[in-house]
Scaffold this active site. Structure first.
Site, PDB file in Angstrom:
ATOM      1  N   PRO A 281       0.920  -1.073   0.057  1.00 63.08           N
ATOM      2  CA  PRO A 281      -0.064  -0.112   0.095  1.00 63.08           C
ATOM      3  C   PRO A 281       0.956   1.357  -0.066  1.00 63.08           C
ATOM      4  CG  PRO A 281       0.111  -1.046   2.175  1.00 63.08           C
ATOM      5  CD  PRO A 281       0.899  -1.928   1.346  1.00 63.08           C
ATOM      6  N   ASP A 457       6.266   2.549   1.529  1.00 58.01           N
ATOM      7  CA  ASP A 457       5.252   1.679   2.161  1.00 58.01           C
ATOM      8  C   ASP A 457       4.672   2.166   3.222  1.00 58.01           C
ATOM      9  OD1 ASP A 457       3.882  -0.278   2.938  1.00 58.01           O
ATOM     10  OD2 ASP A 457       5.433  -1.976   2.368  1.00 58.01           O
ATOM     11  N   HIS A 458       3.404   2.341   3.039  1.00 59.03           N
ATOM     12  CA  HIS A 458       2.529   2.976   4.212  1.00 59.03           C
ATOM     13  C   HIS A 458       2.631   2.248   5.410  1.00 59.03           C
ATOM     14  CE1 HIS A 458       0.656   6.653   5.771  1.00 59.03           C
ATOM     15  NE2 HIS A 458       0.250   6.787   4.573  1.00 59.03           N
ATOM     16  N   ARG A 459       2.580   1.041   5.296  1.00 58.71           N
ATOM     17  CA  ARG A 459       2.748  -0.079   6.547  1.00 58.71           C
ATOM     18  C   ARG A 459       3.657   0.174   7.321  1.00 58.71           C
ATOM     19  NH1 ARG A 459       2.583  -5.701   3.346  1.00 58.71           N
ATOM     20  NH2 ARG A 459       4.365  -4.471   2.218  1.00 58.71           N
ATOM     21  N   CYS A 461       5.541   3.225   7.865  1.00 59.31           N
ATOM     22  CA  CYS A 461       5.823   4.404   8.326  1.00 59.31           C
ATOM     23  C   CYS A 461       4.476   5.465   8.042  1.00 59.31           C
ATOM     24  CB  CYS A 461       7.101   5.067   8.080  1.00 59.31           C
ATOM     25  SG  CYS A 461       7.169   5.611   6.396  1.00 59.31           S
TER      26      CYS A 461
END
Length: 487
Positions: A281, A457-459, A461
């Site tokens: 994501p 990758d928003h997972r 940070c």
């Protein structure tokens, strides 16, 4: 007689399960030594040479150039040199006047002492490096394949061969054994073959005047002196060349002009990008940066007579410093079989950079980049770029990155929402540096401006961390001396 050893295509590392056979360096009948490169294969990472772990005679090549071979499948079969060939080389063939002595039962039962050549090959295999994977071949592995006679049966009778007073080359011997298709026994002498080849005479269309249809020199001379005349009736008849019919595409209705298999580097890039899009994501942030000070610093270094590092090396130095401050972007997410996930952090930075080659886009990485100065980074980036373009980069150099720097400004574009190089969690893109109006101390000025784009990758940070890292690199570009004391 020793049994042929089958060498399987070795594990090429980095999860690669197949390779395309580019070219063979040996042929059936060649004598090879341990660690000698036998084939060139192209993996999803690079083009590499595969050395042989065995010495002996090549008896079979399992594959043709252009074929895709699976790891663990047969690549080449090699018969040890003591399986009849060593004896053939050690003892001279009996002359036509000497009878062939058949061995007794006792002689057949007694083991023959190994020849010196066979013993040497066995010792060579013991002393081999054992490096049968990838890279540039292995030490001592650049021997030239040697032609040898095919293994003969132990009790075969050697037929007398007529001795020629002239020196016979290997090419002449191959020509001497050539037969015209459909003409039993029509063996053509090297002289006749050469004459036909030099004058463009098709031997397959000649009727030999010698015994059993043998094509003689006079036959070729007659063909040379008789010009081929096209019949008048054929000349008057217009020839309609067949037109290749192209298959129409059912969706567009257009003719399909070509079909190109997706393989090699392109196949790997497609699979990796698809996986990145489906699993990560991602989010993208960007900022315009005044790079005037950095450009002036580099020009000043060049004016002093020294060799200044490239702009990419300077930015790489800023990126490594930023990743130390924001280590969340220098990580990887691993998913266990039960579905649980972990964020894996690293004690060090392997900085990858995108390099365009004739084989496609590859990402070599500078290992331990956080320990290098701008000059050292510049030297390593140049070295890796060259080996990647030569197709000689190893999987360790191509598959070990923890963060990627992508200079797409060389293509004349300002920005791009790049796809993360899976399994990394971030990629920083740098656009072209161009003159733009910029406000400096309240006044409008023309400055050297570039755009930085960070996809993350928003997972691992949130936007605060990503924005902080991007701003850190941007500030370093605008005030380079603050981080470049070690240049």
């Amino acid at each position: 007689m020793s049994q042929a050893r089958v060498f399987l295509l070795p594990d090429l590392g980095e999860g690669l399960t197949e390779a395309e056979l580019v070219a063979w360096h040996v042929s059936v009948g060649d004598t090879i030594v341990v660690d000698q490169p036998i084939a060139e294969v192209e993996t999803a990472k690079s083009a590499v040479e595969v050395p042989s772990p065995y010495a002996g005679i090549v008896t079979e090549l399992h594959g043709k150039p252009g074929e895709t071979l699976d790891v663990g499948k047969p690549l080449i079969s090699v018969t040890p040199v003591d399986s009849g060939v060593a004896a053939d080389d050690a003892a001279p063939a009996p002359s036509p006047d000497q009878p062939v002595v058949q061995p007794t039962e006792t002689e057949l039962a007694e083991p023959k002492p190994a020849s010196a050549a066979a013993e040497a090959y066995r010792e060579e295999e013991k002393a081999g490096s054992g490096n049968v994977l990838i890279g540039y071949g292995t030490p001592g592995g650049h021997g030239v394949a040697r032609r040898t006679r095919a293994p003969k049966a132990a009790l075969s009778v050697v037929e007398p061969v007529e001795t020629k007073p002239v020196n016979t080359t290997e090419d002449d011997l191959s020509l001497l054994r050539t037969r015209v298709p459909g003409k039993l026994g029509a063996v053509i002498s090297p002289l006749v073959r050469r004459m036909a080849r030099e004058h463009g005479v098709d031997l397959g269309g000649l009727q030999g005047s010698g015994d059993s249809g043998l094509i003689m020199r006079r036959d070729v001379e007659a063909a040379i002196s008789t010009p081929a005349v096209e019949p008048a009736e054929i000349r008057r008849t217009p020839v309609v060349e067949p037109v290749e019919t192209k298959t129409a595409d059912p969706r567009t209705g257009l003719a399909v002009s070509a079909r190109t298999p997706v393989r090699g580097v392109r196949k790997a890039v497609a699979a990796n990008m698809a996986r990145s899009r489906s699993e990560i994501p991602e989010a993208t942030v960007w900022v315009d940066v005044d790079a005037t000070a950095l450009m002036e610093l580099r020009e000043g270094l060049k004016a002093k007579g020294g060799e200044a590092p490239g702009l990419l090396a300077f930015i790489a130095r800023f990126v490594t410093a930023g990743l130390k401050k924001y280590p969340e972007l220098n990580t990887r997410i691993e998913t266990a079989e039960d579905g649980s996930q972990e964020i894996v952090s690293f004690d060090g930075i392997n900085l990858g950079f995108a390099a365009q080659t004739e084989r496609g886009l590859v990402v070599p990485s500078v290992r331990g980049a956080e320990k290098l100065s701008a000059r050292e980074l510049d030297a390593e980036i140049r070295r890796l770029t060259q080996v990647a373009r030569d197709g000689k980069a190893t999987p360790a150099e191509l598959g070990s990155g923890t963060f990627t720097l992508n200079n797409y400004g060389v293509f004349g574009v300002d920005g791009s929402a790049a796809i993360i190089n899976h399994p990394e969690v971030g990629i920083l893109g740098v656009g072209r540096i161009i003159d733009k109006p910029w406000v400096v101390n309240g006044e409008l000025a023309v400055r050297k401006v570039t755009e930085l784009t960070l996809t993350f990758d928003h997972r691992v940070c949130d936007g605060g961390t990503a924005g902080g890292f991007l701003r850190f690199v941007a500030d370093a570009i605008e005030n380079p001396t603050s981080l470049l004391a070690d240049i």
